[in-house]
Design an enzyme around this catalytic site. Sequence first.
Site, short mmCIF file in Angstrom:
data_model
loop_
_atom_site.label_atom_id
_atom_site.label_comp_id
_atom_site.label_asym_id
_atom_site.label_seq_id
_atom_site.Cartn_x
_atom_site.Cartn_y
_atom_site.Cartn_z
N HIS A 146 11.70 -14.00 2.23
CA HIS A 146 10.47 -14.79 2.37
C HIS A 146 9.64 -14.62 1.11
CE1 HIS A 146 11.01 -15.98 6.53
NE2 HIS A 146 11.30 -14.72 6.87
N CYS A 188 11.04 -19.67 -0.03
CA CYS A 188 10.01 -20.68 -0.20
C CYS A 188 9.42 -20.57 -1.60
CB CYS A 188 8.91 -20.51 0.86
SG CYS A 188 9.48 -20.77 2.55
#
Length: 398
Positions: A146, A188
């Site tokens: 992440h 991301c």
Amino acid sequence: MILSAVLLVLLLAIDGLQVAWAEHTSNWAVLVSTSRFWFNYRHLANVLSVYRTVKRLGIPDSQIILMLPDDMACNPRNAFPGTVYSNADRAVDLYGENIEVDYRGYEVTVENFIRLLTDRLDKDVPRSKRLGSDSGSNVLVYMTGHGGDRFLKFQDSEEIGAWDLADAFGQMWEKKRYHELLFMIDTCQANTMYTHLYSSNIIATGSSALDQSSYSHHADNDIGVAVIDRWTYYVLEFLETQVTTPNSKLTLGDLFDSYDETKIHSQPGVRWDLFPGGEREGRLRTVVDFFGNIQNVEVEGNSTESGSLVKDLAEIAKLVDRWRRRDQEHLSTTQNNTNSSPLVLLGNEGRLTYAPQKRIAAATKMTSEDCWSKRLVGALILTGGVAVWVAGSIFGQS
């Protein structure tokens, strides 16, 4: 006379070997998942899928550093204990029996990752946990987890920033710890993680642009969570269906051209400017230059090294005699000519090869004895080099 002959031989040897030095001599892979907890199953599957691929293409476990912060295979929620899958059909168990995890659980930290890259580990850290790359190594660094704008989280407790990563790669370059490096990241806003890189010989690619998410591909209803991310899924689809052998000629350009934003649902990026020759040269690098283990050297065990040395010395003796006869024929027809003569080199595959070189015309009459003495010195130098190579191999493995 002897000194000039030695210098001549060394200069010609250096000139003949410069092409071989430009090629890489080993491959290493650093594969990192930075997420723990069951709902991040896909990140573990991402990195294990890449791990399986590089092993299939020839990189041995001894040259792979695998960092897994959580053991999804033994998680109580796993409906299939002891396994990890990246596809709902569960055709391939990524965990299997031949997995070697180098950093596990709370060992997967930003500090350990940077120390690994920069070779700042404590002296008691075993060799299996060290990145043993050098100036001749091509290194693949794959990371997944992440992240956000110029950061990647490690286990939801700390972060590595884009500048931290850039400085780590910078230290690697200064310490001659890679020849060429391919950086890949699936998270991301992944492309922001390579914006600050500044070191030479790096190609970087990521799954998503600034302000974009990196999406999962699909879930396994029996497992109950997503099992792989989209960008990694399509990268692996290319590698598994197109790069089927370690001798594949498909290039990084082919791989990056396979990116399809309509399937990935984000905008993958590539950075070429740090690579010599930029995109034009970078696109020509083959996929197996980083994912495989194709090398231009031959490594022989101790049992055959002595036999190899004898063969090499015998070959040198034959070639020296050939030089002597050629010189006698040459001197019988002309003096002070600039014809070409062969310089024998130990080629980049460990075999004797010819490298045509221009003969420097003598300012005075050259006798056959002079020719013979110069070539004898060259033969002695080559013989000594072979002996040093064998000794280094034997003691290096002991």
